[in-house]
Design an enzyme around this catalytic site. Structure first.
Site, PDB file in Angstrom:
ATOM      1  N   VAL A  69       1.096  -0.884  -0.052  1.00 53.37           N
ATOM      2  CA  VAL A  69       0.137  -0.018  -0.018  1.00 53.37           C
ATOM      3  C   VAL A  69       0.605   1.208   0.042  1.00 53.37           C
ATOM      4  CG1 VAL A  69      -1.627   1.235   1.175  1.00 53.37           C
ATOM      5  CG2 VAL A  69      -1.934  -1.431   1.180  1.00 53.37           C
ATOM      6  N   CYS A  70       1.873   1.438   1.030  1.00 50.51           N
ATOM      7  CA  CYS A  70       3.192   2.626   1.403  1.00 50.51           C
ATOM      8  C   CYS A  70       3.331   2.488  -0.461  1.00 50.51           C
ATOM      9  CB  CYS A  70       3.846   1.992   2.051  1.00 50.51           C
ATOM     10  SG  CYS A  70       3.220   2.311   3.676  1.00 50.51           S
TER      11      CYS A  70
END
Length: 164
Positions: A48-49
């Site tokens: 997600v990052c």
């Protein structure tokens, strides 16, 4: 609790890694000239990052047109951040909050990050966003306990447009 809208943003100086070597970036260097977007994220090299920072990279010109400097902030060291950015073509300026003091100051540090999967690390920053105006005042604040929930980038851009 995250720093509230209307409060003075705590100044900081954090390390980043550039092609010329490590350097310090100071929030107050933007005061008087441009707005600042701070994007706290838990960790480099996570799905997600990586998605978040790649999406921001592809839209950096939009933020520049709104007179905003964007910083991604995590507890990773600046050398790991640089390797991650290079591997993923991330051009957002990444700042290292290695000791997690800034995440704590801004009220966005987990007491225990993902203990349900065996991590349980304290101080890891929650996925959070702050818009700080040219006077150093927080104009937008968002912090998510769910590390998979991205900030509302449309709301961030709308706030920056208001500040023009």
């Amino acid at each position: 609790m995250a720093l509230a809208t209307g409060s003075k943003a705590p100044d900081f100086s954090l390390a980043t890694k550039t092609s010329d070597g490590p350097k310090q970036v100071k929030l107050s260097d933007n005061f008087g000239s441009k707005n600042t977007v701070l994007l706290f994220f838990p960790m480099a090299y996570t799905g997600v990052c990586t998605t978040e920072m790649c999406e921001i990279t592809s839209g950096l010109s939009e933020y520049a047109a709104l007179n905003a400097e964007v910083y991604g902030i995590s507890g990773d060291n600046p050398f790991a951040q640089e390797a991650w950015a290079t591997a993923n073509n991330i051009s957002v300026t990444l700042l290292s909050d290695y000791d997690h003091k800034l995440a704590e100051t801004y009220g966005v540090a987990y007491d225990s990050f993902l203990p349900q999967v065996g991590l349980g690390m304290g101080g890891v920053p929650k996925r959070s966003a702050f818009v700080i105006d040219k006077d150093g005042v927080v104009q937008y604040a968002e912090s998510n306990d769910d590390p998979k929930q991205l900030p509302d980038f449309e709301a961030i851009k709308a706030k920056l447009a208001e500040l023009q």
